[in-house]
Motif scaffolding. Structure first.
Motif, PDB file in Angstrom:
ATOM      1  N   THR A  38      51.518  48.044  35.800  1.00 37.84           N
ATOM      2  CA  THR A  38      50.670  47.202  36.627  1.00 37.84           C
ATOM      3  C   THR A  38      51.174  45.764  36.586  1.00 37.84           C
ATOM      4  N   TYR A  75      44.234  45.886  26.923  1.00 38.42           N
ATOM      5  CA  TYR A  75      45.642  46.250  26.821  1.00 38.42           C
ATOM      6  C   TYR A  75      45.987  46.711  25.417  1.00 38.42           C
ATOM      7  N   ASP A 108      48.128  48.959  30.058  1.00 36.10           N
ATOM      8  CA  ASP A 108      46.742  48.683  30.470  1.00 36.10           C
ATOM      9  C   ASP A 108      45.928  49.923  30.125  1.00 36.10           C
ATOM     10  N   GLY A 127      49.506  43.209  35.602  1.00 39.21           N
ATOM     11  CA  GLY A 127      49.091  42.656  34.315  1.00 39.21           C
ATOM     12  C   GLY A 127      50.035  43.047  33.202  1.00 39.21           C
ATOM     13  N   GLY A 162      42.698  45.818  34.118  1.00 46.51           N
ATOM     14  CA  GLY A 162      43.284  44.679  33.418  1.00 46.51           C
ATOM     15  C   GLY A 162      42.393  44.025  32.378  1.00 46.51           C
TER      16      GLY A 162
END
Length: 83
Positions: free
Chosen positions: A7, A40, A31, A9, A37
């Motif tokens: 992703t 993590y 993630d 993020g 998001g």
């Protein structure tokens, strides 16, 4: 799963960690929030961690991501020095 396929993020956090730990032999950011998001899991293997206790290693990671952490609900950190 490679960082490039992650992703936005994941990619952003991995880039920040690579900048902060240029001697890292492995960095993995996942993630684990289902894609939103908010949480993590981070794995960093770096020579910078050698001779440091785990709490010191984790503090280095949280300092590197201090701005991003403000917007997260949770973070799992795993650190080590290369064998």
């Amino acid at each position: 799963r490679g960082l490039a396929s992650g992703t936005d993020g994941e990619s952003r956090l991995a880039r920040l960690l690579r900048e902060k730990f240029p001697r890292a032999s492995a960095i993995k950011v996942v993630d684990i929030s289902g894609g939103c998001g908010d949480m993590y899991e981070i794995h960093v293997e770096s020579e910078e961690f050698r001779e440091k206790r785990p709490v010191q290693q984790h503090r280095m990671v949280t300092q590197a991501l201090s701005e991003e952490i403000k917007h997260m609900h949770g973070l799992r950190i795993f650190t080590s020095a290369p064998k």
